[in-house]
Design a protein around this motif. Structure first.
Motif, short mmCIF file in Angstrom:
data_model
loop_
_atom_site.label_atom_id
_atom_site.label_comp_id
_atom_site.label_asym_id
_atom_site.label_seq_id
_atom_site.Cartn_x
_atom_site.Cartn_y
_atom_site.Cartn_z
N PHE A 1 0.83 -1.20 0.00
CA PHE A 1 0.00 0.00 0.00
C PHE A 1 0.87 1.26 0.00
CE2 PHE A 1 -3.33 -2.60 2.54
CZ PHE A 1 -3.84 -3.13 1.37
N ARG A 2 1.90 1.26 0.83
CA ARG A 2 2.77 2.43 0.92
C ARG A 2 3.50 2.69 -0.39
NH1 ARG A 2 5.28 0.72 6.79
NH2 ARG A 2 3.59 1.56 8.10
N ARG A 3 3.99 1.63 -1.01
CA ARG A 3 4.70 1.79 -2.27
C ARG A 3 3.76 2.28 -3.37
NH1 ARG A 3 9.78 -0.21 -2.36
NH2 ARG A 3 10.42 -1.63 -0.70
N LEU A 4 2.57 1.76 -3.39
CA LEU A 4 1.61 2.17 -4.41
C LEU A 4 1.29 3.65 -4.29
CD1 LEU A 4 -0.49 1.65 -6.62
CD2 LEU A 4 -2.11 1.13 -4.82
N VAL A 5 0.98 4.10 -3.09
CA VAL A 5 0.63 5.50 -2.88
C VAL A 5 1.81 6.40 -3.21
CG1 VAL A 5 0.01 7.22 -1.14
CG2 VAL A 5 -1.17 5.02 -1.19
N ALA A 6 3.01 6.02 -2.77
CA ALA A 6 4.20 6.84 -2.99
C ALA A 6 4.51 7.04 -4.47
CB ALA A 6 5.40 6.22 -2.29
N SER A 7 4.16 6.04 -5.29
CA SER A 7 4.49 6.10 -6.72
C SER A 7 3.28 6.40 -7.60
CB SER A 7 5.11 4.76 -7.16
OG SER A 7 4.18 3.70 -6.97
N ALA A 8 2.17 6.86 -6.99
CA ALA A 8 0.92 7.02 -7.73
C ALA A 8 0.97 8.14 -8.77
CB ALA A 8 -0.23 7.28 -6.75
N GLY A 9 1.80 9.15 -8.57
CA GLY A 9 1.84 10.25 -9.52
C GLY A 9 0.59 11.09 -9.50
N LEU A 10 -0.07 11.15 -8.34
CA LEU A 10 -1.31 11.90 -8.17
C LEU A 10 -1.13 12.96 -7.09
CD1 LEU A 10 -3.74 8.83 -8.08
CD2 LEU A 10 -3.43 10.43 -10.00
N PRO A 11 -1.97 14.01 -7.08
CA PRO A 11 -1.83 15.03 -6.03
C PRO A 11 -2.14 14.49 -4.64
CG PRO A 11 -3.82 15.40 -7.33
CD PRO A 11 -3.01 14.36 -8.06
N GLY A 12 -2.99 13.48 -4.59
CA GLY A 12 -3.34 12.89 -3.30
C GLY A 12 -4.05 11.57 -3.50
N VAL A 13 -4.14 10.79 -2.43
CA VAL A 13 -4.85 9.52 -2.45
C VAL A 13 -5.64 9.38 -1.15
CG1 VAL A 13 -4.70 7.00 -2.59
CG2 VAL A 13 -3.06 8.41 -3.86
N VAL A 14 -6.92 9.07 -1.27
CA VAL A 14 -7.73 8.75 -0.10
C VAL A 14 -7.60 7.25 0.11
CG1 VAL A 14 -10.03 8.72 0.92
CG2 VAL A 14 -9.33 10.65 -0.53
N VAL A 15 -7.07 6.86 1.26
CA VAL A 15 -6.82 5.45 1.57
C VAL A 15 -7.77 5.03 2.69
CG1 VAL A 15 -5.09 3.74 2.22
CG2 VAL A 15 -4.40 5.82 0.99
N GLU A 16 -8.58 4.01 2.45
CA GLU A 16 -9.53 3.59 3.48
C GLU A 16 -9.36 2.12 3.82
OE1 GLU A 16 -12.27 1.47 3.49
OE2 GLU A 16 -12.37 0.95 1.37
N GLY A 17 -9.71 1.80 5.07
CA GLY A 17 -9.64 0.42 5.51
C GLY A 17 -9.43 0.35 7.01
#
Length: 257
Positions: free
Chosen positions: A146-162
């Motif tokens: 999850f951390r690697r995916l978010v870090a490399s997303a290339g997006l201004p932000g990510v809402v992560v839920e769970g």
């Protein structure tokens, strides 16, 4: 959202190096690390639907972390594995080829070449999720993904839920929210979603899921610095607005506005 291909999470071979990247560090070549809005909460609290709507309003990506555990449960069941057997779960995790979309509109989950977006919501999978999620090495490996995916997303932000997102997965996220509601309200909402199932059975299943998951993570108590959004008396739109107000207030305070 960007015009680049939809970011997706894929699982490297189990047993690969799992060193946790430093919070806030960007991968090589990345312009910046996306801002993370971390949302926790119990089953039936509306985490997924509210988080997705909030992400769309913010122009952020959306990561449903529970889908990874559901997909692993589906994978285990497809291989005839008893998900209460931690050793067997670890063995089947070894060839768990997983990918997920971060796009708020183009949602998909895949295991190998199979689209399991709908299949992972089946009752038999829901019943098996807690079994795979309580295996500590699996949680550690998936958290790293999850951390690697978010870090490399290339997006201004990510809402992560769970579950345990605000305390374990992204404890240093600038915005952390616990989304909750009274148990009877959560059960009623879940029953309304699952119109083909008996309301009493849905309520019993939700209670059982809460009890099982509470042995792994504390998803009913807000950690220090986590804002609580109680949606017991809010409708869907009001809940999304409440979440967005927390984001705006928190980021405004951080930026001195």
């Amino acid at each position: 959202m960007t015009d680049s291909p939809t970011p997706a999470l894929t699982k490297p071979a189990f047993g690969a190096a799992l060193a946790t990247p430093a919070e806030g560090s960007a991968p090589a070549g990345a312009a910046s690390v996306p801002l993370v809005v971390a949302i926790d909460g119990p089953a039936g609290s509306g985490k997924s639907s509210v988080s997705r709507a909030a992400a769309e309003r913010l122009g952020y990506g959306f990561l449903d972390t529970g889908a990874a555990y559901r997909a692993l449960a589906w994978h285990a069941l497809a291989h005839g594995v008893d998900t209460s057997d931690a050793t067997a779960v670890l063995e089947v995790f070894g060839d768990f080829d997983y990918a997920i979309s971060l796009d708020t509109t183009d949602r998909w989950v895949r295991v190998g070449g199979v689209d399991v977006t709908a299949a992972i919501r089946e009752p038999r999978v829901t019943d098996a999720v807690s079994g795979v999620a309580r295996v500590a090495p699996v949680r550690h490996a998936v958290t790293e993904l999850f951390r690697r995916l978010v870090a490399s997303a290339g997006l201004p932000g990510v809402v992560v839920e769970g579950r345990d997102i605000t305390t374990v997965v992204f404890p240093d996220a600038p915005v952390r929210i616990l989304l909750t509601a009274a148990p009877e309200v959560r059960a009623a909402r879940r029953s309304a979603e699952l119109t083909d199932q008996d309301a009493a059975k849905v309520a019993a299943a939700l209670h059982q899921r809460d009890a099982a998951d509470s042995t792994v993570v504390d998803f009913l108590t807000a950690a220090d610095g986590v804002e609580v959004v109680d949606s017991t008396h809010l409708d869907f739109a009001q809940t999304v607005d409440a979440v967005l107000r927390v984001v705006e207030t928190t980021m405004g305070a951080r930026d001195g506005r």
